[in-house]
Scaffold this active site. Structure first.
Site, mmCIF file in Angstrom:
data_model
loop_
_atom_site.group_PDB
_atom_site.id
_atom_site.type_symbol
_atom_site.label_atom_id
_atom_site.label_comp_id
_atom_site.label_asym_id
_atom_site.label_seq_id
_atom_site.Cartn_x
_atom_site.Cartn_y
_atom_site.Cartn_z
ATOM 1 N NE ARG A 192 -8.903 1.941 10.764
ATOM 2 C CZ ARG A 192 -7.851 1.355 10.230
ATOM 3 N NH1 ARG A 192 -7.177 1.955 9.258
ATOM 4 N NH2 ARG A 192 -7.467 0.170 10.615
ATOM 5 C CG ASP B 267 -6.260 -4.052 -3.363
ATOM 6 O OD1 ASP B 267 -7.051 -3.107 -3.189
ATOM 7 O OD2 ASP B 267 -5.042 -3.978 -3.118
ATOM 8 C CB SER C 102 -0.954 -0.057 1.200
ATOM 9 O OG SER C 102 -2.019 0.846 1.034
ATOM 10 C CG HIS D 131 -5.697 -2.389 0.159
ATOM 11 N ND1 HIS D 131 -4.728 -2.396 -0.823
ATOM 12 C CD2 HIS D 131 -5.223 -1.562 1.139
ATOM 13 C CE1 HIS D 131 -3.727 -1.598 -0.459
ATOM 14 N NE2 HIS D 131 -4.000 -1.098 0.721
ATOM 15 C CG ASP D 132 -7.368 -4.876 5.672
ATOM 16 O OD1 ASP D 132 -6.529 -3.970 5.559
ATOM 17 O OD2 ASP D 132 -8.189 -4.930 6.600
#
Lengths: 395, 395
Positions: free
Chosen positions: A237, A333, A167, A366-367
């Site tokens: 967040r 992602d 990232s 993405h995580d």
């Protein structure tokens, strides 16, 4: 360090004379070694908090720099003093692991602009004695990398064996290979892109607006007011967190399941599990992250465009590169989709660079680069082992 | 009505004795005709603001009900008194247009829970004399449709020729066909789904948290305080707006273009065009929409799950349906992706219902149902013409 750095600095800003002692090593850079920022300002003094794992070998050829993502820190392989949780890449870094600390010397530093101990907006501005707030110049990914270069030189390391990160960490990896092409033997940019897309800038801007809309933000001077814009940062967040997951994973993990109830509450409490989960993500984040740092680091990512200095021609950025690249992306992602990694691979091919590419099949979004993904670990292991042989680090 | 209804109601709440006169017709329902809400409460009195276009024929068989989306109103084919802009479906509704007002009688009403003139959280609660705020029971899509049914009956219409709508409007269309299967000859659910997904609930929850985090929200009693949570609502709108567009469209329209500058500003003003655009979307939205209505209508969408009363079996919801369906989706819509329309088509097939399906190729994302899409207009025209012939409305 039992609380986060910004809190300790707040204590100091509030008048305590006690010296600030972070729990990790810190490299201090004084007036004679300023950090030249892209904003056109020399930052001095400044400091970099970091951790190392393993031993640097005699000819200093076995160093791997780990670059962290937006909200991570310099504790990839040891428990974070902020959260008490294991290092964020602990399955990947350690004895006998893909980034094997019996072979490699691993360095990870908190980015400039962050809130984990390196100079950031919560740090004290020597000129005023107050936290910088928005008086800190805007930081770029190139600034982060320039600072890392100065730290690496402190170790007497001329060339890094590898630079690895996902990232925003992947952006730093790419920046290393373009800014210092002769200083990086191997590079692993993961779940990243050559530039931040319009959609990604949009989501960052939403987060920043949420923070800045919070009246407790006080134009960035919240420490001086004894406040913190926790509600705005929590919304920021929550927004970011949805972009880190995939629709599939959300459906699989939460679907439309209700939270501790059989029927709708017909109100605005968290009826659905996904709502409780997001609220939890928001409320725990504000305990470990500084709101101004969130503004600075998202801005750094927005500004990132590795081809900008090469007339937009990505292949030109890598022209003549001797670095061995391994690009890794994750199929679900949507923040940094595989197509963005593929674009970098094509540019590297056009530049006749050495490149391999792995797209890991996963529904974790993405995580995934922070989660248990055996194919990802295998790719990292295979690539680094092969590069280590080429570098003469092992048979 | 030169300002939005909530402002006029605010004036009234603030003590003006002047009667509230919306610019559109309003159907008033008194104590003898309560609206039975899914929350288990009878709402009375309540009212529905609406507009009509064209003429109802002698046997009342040519009525088309248009169901509006989350932030739209009952002005699909005439200028909105709030914004002064042309009706939001004006290319689609009018003389000689696909929804031809020389043939059809078009009704569009503001949804219950909204802020365009129908009873919503900004309306005065007769019991207290204050705006409802959160004292209004939570509204569902089924409640909206129940209210529409009562309005349609006021016109003496037994069976609607068609019910048409996109997004939340599409949910209402589906609800009509399931709640009142014999009262809908043809149905056109557009860019919608049979239930709200976990990801969509997540984005709504972010928006609600942004509104409720704004200290000017005052637990929903902001009118009484003479305030409005404009900053929180703007962030909510920005978040939603990104989900209405596609990554491709954002890239094509904005990319990384800078706003009125050649180089980065190294600050937190809007450097990128996408940032200015989003800020504009947020700031104009708050002038035309009530924050509490935003909470209520997003909640209604979250709760929507047409199969919930049929053991989760979507085909059972449509069992025995005589309605002719035309499902329309847009290829780049990631809020209600084509797969969700296809799931409904499969269920209708399983229920042996009459269904056609069109996926319009476009890069404009979810918003495409409100934009100039000739293939969409043609699909609507073709389906309604054919249904009108089957209904004996024309040769």
């Amino acid at each position: 360090m039992s609380a986060i750095a910004v809190d300790e600095e707040l204590t100091r800003a509030a008048g305590s004379r006690e010296a600030y002692e972070p729990s990790s090593p810190v490299a201090e850079f004084g007036a004679s070694e300023p950090l030249r920022l892209d904003a056109g300002i020399d930052l001095a003094p400044f400091r970099i908090a970091y951790n190392t794992y393993g031993e640097l070998n005699a000819d200093k050829s076995n160093a791997i720099l780990i670059c962290h993502a937006l909200t991570m820190d310099h504790y990839p392989a040891s428990p974070s003093p902020t959260t008490g949780k294991p290092g964020w890449w602990s399955p990947l870094i350690g004895e006998g692991k893909p980034i094997d600390t019996t072979k490699f010397f691993v360095i990870c530093s908190n980015v400039i602009g962050g809130c984990g101990g390196s100079t950031g907006p919560a740090s004290l501005d020597a000129a005023s004695g107050d936290p910088f707030g928005l008086n800190l110049p805007v930081i770029t990914v190139r600034d982060m990398v320039r600072a890392q270069k100065m730290l690496v030189e402190r170790f007497g390391i001329d060339t890094l064996f590898a630079v690895v990160g996902g990232s925003m960490g992947g952006m730093q990896v790419l920046e290393w290979t373009v800014s210092y092409p002769d200083k990086v033997f191997a590079a692993v940019p993961i779940a990243t892109g050559a530039r931040h897309s319009a959609q990604n800038i949009a989501f960052h801007e939403i987060g920043r607006q949420a923070v800045m809309a919070d009246p407790e933000w006080h134009g960035g001077r919240y420490f001086q007011k004894g406040k913190r814009p926790t509600k705005g940062l929590a919304v920021a967040r929550m927004t970011a967190h949805v972009t880190y997951l995939s629709e599939m994973a959300l459906h699989r993990k939460f679907g439309r399941n209700l939270q501790d109830r059989d029927t709708f509450g017909y109100g605005f409490d968290a009826d659905f599990q996904i709502e409780s989960y997001l609220r939890h993500q928001g409320s725990t984040f504000v305990d470990r992250f500084d709101a101004n740092s969130y503004l600075y680091l998202t801005r750094a990512m927005d500004y990132f465009d590795i081809a900008a200095d090469f007339q937009g021609l990505l292949a030109n950025a890598f022209q003549g590169s001797k670095t061995r690249f391994c690009l890794i992306s994750f199929s679900s992602d949507w923040l940094f989709p595989t197509a963005e990694s593929r674009e970098i691979v094509h540019a590297l091919n056009a530049a006749a660079a050495s490149v391999s590419f792995v797209e890991v099949e996963t529904d974790k979004g993405h995580d995934a680069f922070l989660l248990d993904e055996p194919d990802f670990y295998r790719a990292m292991d295979g690539f680094l082992s092969s590069a280590a042989r080429a570098r003469g680090l092992c048979e």
